[in-house]
Design a protein around this motif. Structure first.
Motif, short mmCIF file in Angstrom:
data_model
loop_
_atom_site.label_atom_id
_atom_site.label_comp_id
_atom_site.label_asym_id
_atom_site.label_seq_id
_atom_site.Cartn_x
_atom_site.Cartn_y
_atom_site.Cartn_z
N GLN A 93 0.86 -1.18 0.00
CA GLN A 93 0.00 0.00 0.00
C GLN A 93 0.90 1.24 0.00
OE1 GLN A 93 -3.42 0.20 -0.19
NE2 GLN A 93 -3.04 2.37 -0.39
N LEU A 94 0.89 1.96 -1.12
CA LEU A 94 1.71 3.17 -1.22
C LEU A 94 0.99 4.33 -0.55
CD1 LEU A 94 2.88 2.94 -4.96
CD2 LEU A 94 3.94 1.97 -2.92
N PRO A 95 1.75 5.29 0.00
CA PRO A 95 1.12 6.48 0.57
C PRO A 95 0.43 7.29 -0.53
CG PRO A 95 3.53 6.67 0.62
CD PRO A 95 3.20 5.31 0.10
N VAL A 96 -0.54 8.11 -0.15
CA VAL A 96 -1.33 8.85 -1.14
C VAL A 96 -0.47 9.78 -2.00
CG1 VAL A 96 -3.50 8.70 0.12
CG2 VAL A 96 -1.97 10.61 0.56
N ASP A 97 0.64 10.26 -1.48
CA ASP A 97 1.48 11.18 -2.26
C ASP A 97 2.49 10.46 -3.16
OD1 ASP A 97 2.98 10.28 -0.10
OD2 ASP A 97 4.03 12.18 0.17
N LEU A 98 2.43 9.13 -3.20
CA LEU A 98 3.34 8.34 -4.04
C LEU A 98 2.49 7.50 -4.99
CD1 LEU A 98 6.32 7.48 -4.58
CD2 LEU A 98 5.94 5.63 -2.93
N ARG A 99 2.42 7.94 -6.24
CA ARG A 99 1.58 7.25 -7.22
C ARG A 99 2.15 5.90 -7.63
NH1 ARG A 99 0.10 6.30 -12.10
NH2 ARG A 99 1.33 7.31 -13.67
N GLU A 100 3.48 5.83 -7.77
CA GLU A 100 4.15 4.60 -8.16
C GLU A 100 5.50 4.52 -7.46
OE1 GLU A 100 6.31 5.41 -12.32
OE2 GLU A 100 4.15 5.75 -12.42
N PHE A 101 6.04 3.30 -7.36
CA PHE A 101 7.32 3.06 -6.69
C PHE A 101 8.32 2.59 -7.75
CE2 PHE A 101 8.93 1.83 -2.31
CZ PHE A 101 10.25 1.72 -2.68
N PRO A 102 9.17 3.50 -8.26
CA PRO A 102 10.13 3.14 -9.30
C PRO A 102 11.30 2.32 -8.76
CG PRO A 102 9.72 5.52 -9.25
CD PRO A 102 9.14 4.94 -8.00
N PRO A 103 11.91 1.50 -9.62
CA PRO A 103 13.13 0.77 -9.23
C PRO A 103 14.23 1.76 -8.83
CG PRO A 103 12.31 -0.01 -11.36
CD PRO A 103 11.50 1.19 -11.00
N GLY A 104 15.04 1.37 -7.86
CA GLY A 104 16.17 2.19 -7.44
C GLY A 104 15.84 3.24 -6.39
N GLU A 105 14.61 3.29 -5.92
CA GLU A 105 14.22 4.30 -4.92
C GLU A 105 13.91 3.65 -3.58
OE1 GLU A 105 11.21 7.05 -6.20
OE2 GLU A 105 12.35 7.64 -7.97
N THR A 106 13.86 4.50 -2.55
CA THR A 106 13.52 4.09 -1.19
C THR A 106 12.32 4.91 -0.74
OG1 THR A 106 15.83 3.57 -0.68
CG2 THR A 106 14.35 3.94 1.20
N HIS A 107 11.32 4.22 -0.18
CA HIS A 107 10.12 4.90 0.32
C HIS A 107 9.57 4.16 1.53
CE1 HIS A 107 9.79 7.60 -3.11
NE2 HIS A 107 10.04 6.56 -3.89
N ARG A 108 8.83 4.88 2.35
CA ARG A 108 8.09 4.29 3.47
C ARG A 108 6.71 3.92 2.94
NH1 ARG A 108 8.51 6.50 9.52
NH2 ARG A 108 10.64 5.94 8.98
N ILE A 109 6.35 2.64 3.06
CA ILE A 109 5.06 2.15 2.57
C ILE A 109 4.43 1.25 3.62
CG2 ILE A 109 5.89 2.26 0.18
CD1 ILE A 109 5.88 -0.87 0.23
N GLY A 110 3.24 0.77 3.34
CA GLY A 110 2.57 -0.19 4.21
C GLY A 110 2.52 -1.55 3.54
#
Length: 144
Positions: A93-110
């Protein structure tokens, strides 16, 4: 109706937060303290199926063996948790401000997993797998 004085409530809250007594050394000075809101050191936390687990995820870049495309909310990889070598399918589950999760990136998700996950603050690491290939790594974010 009887009311409790605010000073008494404040004192009770302070005792609850600080603890009445402890034989453990003070960890407030120096490193090794537990993140605020995390379970006490040495305690496990169980995430039942469907309960969201907050994680910090790093996806491998496509040149490093990662995906060649982004993923979106609803992506269902296999997650292999280091603690107790648990493996289960989880819904990202991506946060509302993150439409997609590209390769090579770091994000906080559920993550919401199909099976119960037992986690420990001393061993928060996991690996994201797709078709048996390791495409990302991360850690559980203990928030309480």
């Amino acid at each position: 109706m009887r009311t409790i004085p605010i000073a008494l409530l404040a004192a009770a809250a302070l005792v609850a937060v600080a603890g009445c007594s402890s034989d453990e050394p003070d960890s407030s000075s120096g490193s090794g303290g537990v993140e605020e809101g995390a379970p006490p050191a040495g305690s496990e936390q169980t995430f039942e199926p469907g309960r969201q687990i907050t994680v910090e995820l790093t996806m491998n870049a496509s040149g490093d063996g990662g995906r060649s495309t982004s993923f979106f909310s609803g992506y269902r990889p296999t997650i292999e948790f280091e603690y107790q070598e648990q493996s289960t399918t989880c819904y990202a589950q991506l946060p509302v401000d993150l439409r997609e999760f590209p390769p090579g990136e770091t994000h906080r998700i559920g993550l919401e997993c199909d099976d119960a996950v037992v986690a420990h603050p001393d061993t928060p690491a996991f690996t994201l797998l797709e078709g048996g290939d390791a495409l990302g790594t991360g850690e559980i974010v203990f928030t309480g």
